[in-house]
Design an enzyme around this catalytic site. Sequence first.
Site, PDB file in Angstrom:
ATOM      1  N   ASN A  96     -24.151   0.284  -7.324  1.00 14.70           N
ATOM      2  CA  ASN A  96     -23.517  -1.033  -7.474  1.00 14.70           C
ATOM      3  C   ASN A  96     -24.315  -2.013  -6.621  1.00 14.70           C
ATOM      4  O   ASN A  96     -24.216  -2.000  -5.400  1.00 14.70           O
ATOM      5  CB  ASN A  96     -22.059  -0.952  -7.004  1.00 14.70           C
ATOM      6  CG  ASN A  96     -21.369  -2.316  -7.004  1.00 14.70           C
ATOM      7  OD1 ASN A  96     -21.853  -3.258  -7.629  1.00 14.70           O
ATOM      8  ND2 ASN A  96     -20.241  -2.409  -6.318  1.00 14.70           N
ATOM      9  N   TRP A  97     -25.114  -2.825  -7.309  1.00 17.65           N
ATOM     10  CA  TRP A  97     -26.002  -3.733  -6.561  1.00 17.65           C
ATOM     11  C   TRP A  97     -25.252  -4.909  -5.953  1.00 17.65           C
ATOM     12  O   TRP A  97     -25.780  -5.608  -5.104  1.00 17.65           O
ATOM     13  CB  TRP A  97     -27.104  -4.255  -7.480  1.00 17.65           C
ATOM     14  CG  TRP A  97     -28.118  -3.223  -7.900  1.00 17.65           C
ATOM     15  CD1 TRP A  97     -28.107  -1.880  -7.608  1.00 17.65           C
ATOM     16  CD2 TRP A  97     -29.303  -3.448  -8.673  1.00 17.65           C
ATOM     17  NE1 TRP A  97     -29.205  -1.272  -8.154  1.00 17.65           N
ATOM     18  CE2 TRP A  97     -29.963  -2.203  -8.813  1.00 17.65           C
ATOM     19  CE3 TRP A  97     -29.873  -4.582  -9.263  1.00 17.65           C
ATOM     20  CZ2 TRP A  97     -31.163  -2.071  -9.520  1.00 17.65           C
ATOM     21  CZ3 TRP A  97     -31.068  -4.449  -9.968  1.00 17.65           C
ATOM     22  CH2 TRP A  97     -31.703  -3.215 -10.084  1.00 17.65           C
ATOM     23  N   LYS A  98     -24.043  -5.166  -6.449  1.00 15.61           N
ATOM     24  CA  LYS A  98     -23.259  -6.329  -5.994  1.00 15.61           C
ATOM     25  C   LYS A  98     -24.077  -7.618  -6.187  1.00 15.61           C
ATOM     26  O   LYS A  98     -24.852  -7.713  -7.133  1.00 15.61           O
ATOM     27  CB  LYS A  98     -22.823  -6.147  -4.542  1.00 15.61           C
ATOM     28  CG  LYS A  98     -22.183  -4.785  -4.273  1.00 15.61           C
ATOM     29  CD  LYS A  98     -21.478  -4.743  -2.966  1.00 15.61           C
ATOM     30  CE  LYS A  98     -20.993  -3.326  -2.697  1.00 15.61           C
ATOM     31  NZ  LYS A  98     -20.085  -3.236  -1.578  1.00 15.61           N
ATOM     32  N   HIS A 157     -13.148  -3.275  -8.719  1.00 11.74           N
ATOM     33  CA  HIS A 157     -13.740  -3.084  -7.391  1.00 11.74           C
ATOM     34  C   HIS A 157     -12.893  -3.808  -6.341  1.00 11.74           C
ATOM     35  O   HIS A 157     -12.358  -4.896  -6.607  1.00 11.74           O
ATOM     36  CB  HIS A 157     -15.182  -3.617  -7.382  1.00 11.74           C
ATOM     37  CG  HIS A 157     -15.938  -3.172  -6.168  1.00 11.74           C
ATOM     38  ND1 HIS A 157     -15.794  -3.804  -4.955  1.00 11.74           N
ATOM     39  CD2 HIS A 157     -16.793  -2.142  -5.976  1.00 11.74           C
ATOM     40  CE1 HIS A 157     -16.550  -3.171  -4.062  1.00 11.74           C
ATOM     41  NE2 HIS A 157     -17.160  -2.169  -4.651  1.00 11.74           N
ATOM     42  N   GLU A 179     -13.648  -5.537  -3.890  1.00 13.35           N
ATOM     43  CA  GLU A 179     -14.076  -6.915  -3.580  1.00 13.35           C
ATOM     44  C   GLU A 179     -13.530  -7.891  -4.618  1.00 13.35           C
ATOM     45  O   GLU A 179     -13.205  -9.037  -4.292  1.00 13.35           O
ATOM     46  CB  GLU A 179     -15.615  -6.964  -3.481  1.00 13.35           C
ATOM     47  CG  GLU A 179     -16.097  -6.271  -2.212  1.00 13.35           C
ATOM     48  CD  GLU A 179     -17.485  -5.658  -2.292  1.00 13.35           C
ATOM     49  OE1 GLU A 179     -18.244  -5.968  -3.231  1.00 13.35           O
ATOM     50  OE2 GLU A 179     -17.805  -4.851  -1.388  1.00 13.35           O
ATOM     51  N   GLU A 200     -12.577   4.662  -3.828  1.00  8.02           N
ATOM     52  CA  GLU A 200     -13.316   3.941  -2.788  1.00  8.02           C
ATOM     53  C   GLU A 200     -12.334   3.461  -1.716  1.00  8.02           C
ATOM     54  O   GLU A 200     -11.712   2.406  -1.876  1.00  8.02           O
ATOM     55  CB  GLU A 200     -14.028   2.742  -3.395  1.00  8.02           C
ATOM     56  CG  GLU A 200     -15.025   3.109  -4.466  1.00  8.02           C
ATOM     57  CD  GLU A 200     -16.133   2.082  -4.580  1.00  8.02           C
ATOM     58  OE1 GLU A 200     -17.282   2.451  -4.371  1.00  8.02           O
ATOM     59  OE2 GLU A 200     -15.833   0.908  -4.837  1.00  8.02           O
ATOM     60  N   GLY A 232     -19.101  -0.473   2.852  1.00  6.35           N
ATOM     61  CA  GLY A 232     -20.021  -1.334   3.594  1.00  6.35           C
ATOM     62  C   GLY A 232     -19.803  -1.334   5.095  1.00  6.35           C
ATOM     63  O   GLY A 232     -20.376  -2.160   5.810  1.00  6.35           O
ATOM     64  N   SER A 243     -19.786   3.845   1.865  1.00  5.39           N
ATOM     65  CA  SER A 243     -20.817   4.249   2.835  1.00  5.39           C
ATOM     66  C   SER A 243     -21.373   5.638   2.547  1.00  5.39           C
ATOM     67  O   SER A 243     -21.733   6.375   3.463  1.00  5.39           O
ATOM     68  CB  SER A 243     -20.272   4.161   4.267  1.00  5.39           C
ATOM     69  OG  SER A 243     -19.935   2.823   4.574  1.00  5.39           O
ATOM     70  N   GLY A 300     -23.094   1.621  -2.994  1.00  5.88           N
ATOM     71  CA  GLY A 300     -23.419   0.213  -2.801  1.00  5.88           C
ATOM     72  C   GLY A 300     -24.758   0.066  -2.089  1.00  5.88           C
ATOM     73  O   GLY A 300     -25.822   0.187  -2.700  1.00  5.88           O
ATOM     74  N   GLY A 301     -24.692  -0.176  -0.782  1.00  7.73           N
ATOM     75  CA  GLY A 301     -25.893  -0.470   0.000  1.00  7.73           C
ATOM     76  C   GLY A 301     -27.052   0.487  -0.238  1.00  7.73           C
ATOM     77  O   GLY A 301     -28.212   0.063  -0.388  1.00  7.73           O
TER      78      GLY A 301
HETATM   79  C1  PEP Z   1     -19.216  -0.140  -3.210  1.00 12.51           C
HETATM   80  O1  PEP Z   1     -19.124  -1.320  -2.957  1.00 12.51           O
HETATM   81  O2  PEP Z   1     -18.867   0.276  -4.321  1.00 12.51           O
HETATM   82  C2  PEP Z   1     -19.719   0.746  -2.166  1.00 12.51           C
HETATM   83  C3  PEP Z   1     -19.451   2.014  -2.271  1.00 12.51           C
HETATM   84  O3  PEP Z   1     -20.420   0.153  -1.148  1.00 12.51           O
HETATM   85  P1  PEP Z   1     -21.161   0.889   0.077  1.00 12.51           P
HETATM   86  O4  PEP Z   1     -21.808   2.124  -0.471  1.00 12.51           O
HETATM   87  O5  PEP Z   1     -22.150  -0.110   0.566  1.00 12.51           O
HETATM   88  O6  PEP Z   1     -20.097   1.219   1.079  1.00 12.51           O
END
Ligand code: PEP
Length: 245
Positions: free
Chosen positions: A5-7, A90, A92, A162, A168, A208, A229-230
Amino acid sequence: MVAGNWKMNKNLQEGVALATELKNNVTNPQCAVVIATPFIHLTEMARLLKGSPIAVAAENCADHASGAYTGEVSAEMVASTGATYCIIGHSERRLYYHETPDILREKVRLALDNGLRVIFCIGEVREEREANCQNEVVRSQMEGSLFDLSEENFRKITLAYEPVWAIGTGLTATPDQAEQMHAFIRSTVAERYGQAVADDTTILYGGSCNAKNAAELFSNPDVDGGLIGGASLKAPDFMTIINAR
Ligand code: PEP
């Protein structure tokens, strides 16, 4: 499945460079690989990744089919780019854009009506985990947006657990916490759709998850992969996670 997920990261040129690196290296993955990118990337990503094992997802879609909704992008528009998946729900989006279970139910319906598969995110915030009501929260997220789907349509849903406190933040759920919740999610699906559907449901862990902890998280019997994500923004890290599945 391992999904990135590049966001709201990577401009178009940077996105093309990352997708090209992935395309050249992810040749024979042991699992489904998906990248979810900003809307403006989708057409180019679908063209670039055609014939590769990497599928393309949108990170969101509108809760209306079409019309006077300035700035929105419909599920039909997403599908017309060649993307085949859409992330919906999601945290966010729930938190910053006030997406309620009813709005999410409509987005899921529109995505499925337009032939997209859905990666649907669920998970509790820190206070809910501290109050030990994470199971009720996750159950009500599923009931509120998914459980009126037919069995045929529910089979097009990938769930992503999640925990919001882990997204994050560098705080990852322990492998035990992840397994306990994933097993609970699967049993909740079984109550609604039966054990066969529950056994076939893909349940991803997100929060994470990175190149170092992915293998341990994925070794749990009910963790079928990750939503990343990251760590999906750097090709070597993302490839390590894919290979950990
Ligand atoms: C996400 O936003 O779906 C996610 C899992 O982010 P991160 O891996 O950066 O915690």
